[in-house]
Scaffold this motif. Structure first.
Motif, short mmCIF file in Angstrom:
data_model
loop_
_atom_site.label_atom_id
_atom_site.label_comp_id
_atom_site.label_asym_id
_atom_site.label_seq_id
_atom_site.Cartn_x
_atom_site.Cartn_y
_atom_site.Cartn_z
N GLN A 93 -13.18 23.74 -63.00
CA GLN A 93 -13.04 24.10 -64.41
C GLN A 93 -14.29 23.85 -65.23
O GLN A 93 -14.33 24.14 -66.43
N GLY A 94 -15.35 23.31 -64.57
CA GLY A 94 -16.63 23.14 -65.26
C GLY A 94 -16.72 21.91 -66.13
O GLY A 94 -17.73 21.68 -66.79
N ASN A 95 -15.66 21.08 -66.15
CA ASN A 95 -15.68 19.84 -66.92
C ASN A 95 -14.61 18.90 -66.37
O ASN A 95 -13.84 19.27 -65.49
N ALA A 96 -14.60 17.67 -66.90
CA ALA A 96 -13.63 16.67 -66.45
C ALA A 96 -12.50 16.50 -67.46
O ALA A 96 -11.89 15.43 -67.55
N LYS A 97 -12.19 17.57 -68.20
CA LYS A 97 -11.15 17.49 -69.22
C LYS A 97 -9.78 17.21 -68.58
O LYS A 97 -9.42 17.81 -67.57
N ASN A 98 -9.04 16.29 -69.20
CA ASN A 98 -7.69 15.93 -68.75
C ASN A 98 -7.67 15.39 -67.32
O ASN A 98 -6.69 15.59 -66.59
N VAL A 99 -8.73 14.73 -66.90
CA VAL A 99 -8.76 14.06 -65.60
C VAL A 99 -8.78 12.56 -65.86
O VAL A 99 -9.64 12.05 -66.56
N TYR A 100 -7.80 11.86 -65.30
CA TYR A 100 -7.71 10.41 -65.50
C TYR A 100 -7.72 9.74 -64.13
O TYR A 100 -6.96 10.10 -63.23
N VAL A 101 -8.60 8.76 -63.98
CA VAL A 101 -8.70 8.00 -62.73
C VAL A 101 -8.30 6.56 -63.03
O VAL A 101 -8.84 5.93 -63.94
N TRP A 102 -7.32 6.04 -62.26
CA TRP A 102 -6.87 4.66 -62.46
C TRP A 102 -8.07 3.70 -62.36
O TRP A 102 -8.92 3.85 -61.49
N SER A 103 -8.12 2.70 -63.23
CA SER A 103 -9.27 1.79 -63.26
C SER A 103 -9.25 0.76 -62.13
O SER A 103 -10.30 0.37 -61.63
N LEU A 104 -8.04 0.35 -61.70
CA LEU A 104 -7.96 -0.74 -60.72
C LEU A 104 -8.13 -0.28 -59.28
O LEU A 104 -8.55 -1.06 -58.44
N GLY A 105 -7.79 0.94 -58.99
CA GLY A 105 -7.84 1.41 -57.61
C GLY A 105 -6.61 2.21 -57.28
O GLY A 105 -6.00 2.80 -58.17
N PRO A 106 -6.16 2.25 -56.02
CA PRO A 106 -4.93 2.96 -55.67
C PRO A 106 -3.75 2.44 -56.49
O PRO A 106 -3.75 1.31 -56.99
N ILE A 107 -2.72 3.26 -56.58
CA ILE A 107 -1.61 2.98 -57.48
C ILE A 107 -0.84 1.72 -57.10
O ILE A 107 -0.15 1.11 -57.93
N GLU A 108 -0.96 1.27 -55.84
CA GLU A 108 -0.26 0.04 -55.43
C GLU A 108 -0.73 -1.19 -56.21
O GLU A 108 -0.02 -2.18 -56.31
N PHE A 109 -1.94 -1.11 -56.79
CA PHE A 109 -2.44 -2.22 -57.61
C PHE A 109 -1.61 -2.38 -58.89
O PHE A 109 -1.71 -3.41 -59.57
N TYR A 110 -0.84 -1.37 -59.23
CA TYR A 110 -0.10 -1.38 -60.49
C TYR A 110 1.34 -1.86 -60.33
O TYR A 110 2.10 -1.85 -61.30
N PHE A 111 1.69 -2.28 -59.13
CA PHE A 111 3.00 -2.90 -58.97
C PHE A 111 2.99 -4.27 -59.65
O PHE A 111 1.96 -4.96 -59.65
N PRO A 112 4.10 -4.70 -60.22
CA PRO A 112 4.19 -6.05 -60.79
C PRO A 112 3.91 -7.09 -59.70
O PRO A 112 4.17 -6.86 -58.52
#
Length: 452
Positions: free
Chosen positions: A338-357
């Protein structure tokens, strides 16, 4: 007496259609009903048809509803006391009058009986909404109902945890009548908020699948007429059959004009996880049933980009990837396409398993270590359990990946147990780092969703 009544009821096979009339206007029946009526919900019906009179019933009705709700609350006892005192004094004066009349005309005195009617307190209070230009009762139906709409919006914005609030049922007939589509959406959102409050229920009748499609399908009921001429309420209707009955297609995500946003994630686990999280952090993007989560991991992602599969539906596209090598690769492909990074979000911590409580991590590592202790011949060592403040800085390959199956297995219970879901979400709120990031993600999703 009670034992005899119960024994009689057990012995007699009562027909469900048998009705016994009890006079609630006088005597013990009235006393009992007065007490019972304080415990049952207030029922307020808002009809489509309006009366063209100066009282402006469409505007008065919601204001009367507030009065009825208030008077049935903690004021009920005080009003009963006032009514009882007035009745006592009135009957006392009536008796004195009849005693005097009896001295002069006994026949006439015996024909008269004191009768006291309790006041309808909600009719005592009158409200009005004044205007300096065209009187409200002379304005169009749409304007008058717009005032009604904002009454419900005001109700929805009230604190859900108010104390001493009487239970109330709002019944609204065809809320789409004479309203712009945007106003209909706002009204349905207000209804939804009201229905989530304790002691509140909203009943809506409509012939519009567009309106019904804004709600959770579990909340749709179909009123049917049976061949015997009876009316039947179908609590689990076939939505396609409902749509066919009213001659229109239902509001199905994926039809042209019905898909507002597509959120692309890496895998099916991400879909389940994010649905729980996003419904809590930014529920507004799901209110109109026009947002979908799509797993696109693996080699198929390139086809989603190059074939432009959703292009004709023209949704907002939002991309959410893990902060790892694979996620970075997906993000680059989107940017190149699409020529840009619009509406692209990358988790800051790493893979999504880092976001488990942390509690999920703790249970998972204890389970894995126990298994490894029991099966000592599998060659795997015991994992070192990280402290709470070190969990977010873990080495994914060494500390988290061995727990992956256990984490997701534990998470599956969240979707089927409402209490576990509450605990799961509460732990997110108590983790400042994760809570801050999810708030940030929520803001970005809402901005993307609101694009014209």
């Amino acid at each position: 007496m009670r034992q005899a009544i119960v024994a009689h009821s057990i012995q007699k096979d009562f027909n469900s259609s048998e009705i016994i009339d009890v006079d609630t206007t006088k005597g013990a029946g009235k006393d009992i009903w007065d007490k019972l009526s304080q415990q049952i919900p207030v029922f307020q019906l808002f009809k489509t048809d309006r009366n063209n009179n100066d009282a402006d019933a469409e505007i008065q009705d919601p204001l009367k509803a507030v009065t009825k709700q208030t008077l049935k609350g903690e004021l009920a006892g005080k009003l009963d006391e006032i009514t009882g005192r007035v009745e006592e004094e009135a009957k006392k004066q009536a008796k004195l009058t009849l005693d005097k009349l009896n001295e002069m005309d006994p026949d006439l005195a015996h024909q008269l009986t004191p009768k006291f009617s309790s006041p309808k307190w909600e009719n005592v209070f009158k409200f009005s909404l004044d205007t300096d230009t065209v009187p409200l009762n002379k304005r169009g139906s749409g304007t008058r109902r717009l005032i009604l709409l904002n009454y419900f919006r005001a109700q929805a914005d009230k604190q859900a945890d108010e104390e001493h609030v009487t239970d109330i049922i709002y019944a609204f007939e065809e809320p789409e009548t004479a309203q712009h589509a945007d106003h209909q959406r706002m009204l349905m959102q207000s209804f939804s908020k009201i229905s989530q409050q304790l002691g509140k229920q909203v009943l809506i009748t409509t012939h519009s699948p567009e309106l019904a499609g804004m709600l959770n399908p579990d909340g749709v009921r179909q009123i049917e007429h049976t061949s015997e001429g009876q009316t039947h309420v179908n609590n689990t209707p076939d939505l396609m059959k409902v749509a066919k009955d009213v001659g229109m297609l239902p509001n199905i995500v994926g039809l042209p004009g019905r898909l507002k946003m597509a959120i692309f994630v890496e895998g099916p686990n991400d879909v389940q996880f994010l649905r729980v999280i996003l419904m809590n952090y930014c529920p507004q993007i799901f209110e109109n049933n026009d947002t979908v989560l799509i797993p696109v991991g693996g080699g198929a992602f390139q086809h989603w980009l190059s074939l432009q599969i959703l292009e004709r539906l023209n949704p907002v596209k939002f991309y959410l990837f893990d902060n790892d090598e694979a996620g970075s690769g997906y993000a680059r492909k989107v940017e190149n396409a699409q020529g840009n990074a619009k509406n692209v979000y990358v988790w800051s911590l790493g893979p999504i398993e880092f976001y488990f409580p942390y509690s999920y991590y703790s249970r998972a590592i204890e389970s894995v270590n126990h298994s490894r202790e029991v099966n000592q011949d599998d060659g795997a060592g015991i994992l070192t359990k990280l402290a709470t403040d070190k969990f977010h800085d873990a080495d994914y390959k060494k500390d988290i990946e061995p727990l992956k199956n256990n984490l997701w297995s534990d998470f599956k219970r969240v979707n089927v147990d409402s209490e576990k879901k509450k605990q799961f979400l509460a732990e997110f709120k108590n983790d400042p780092m994760i809570n801050t990031e999810l708030q940030q993600l929520s803001d970005e999703l809402c901005k993307a969703y609101k694009r014209d």
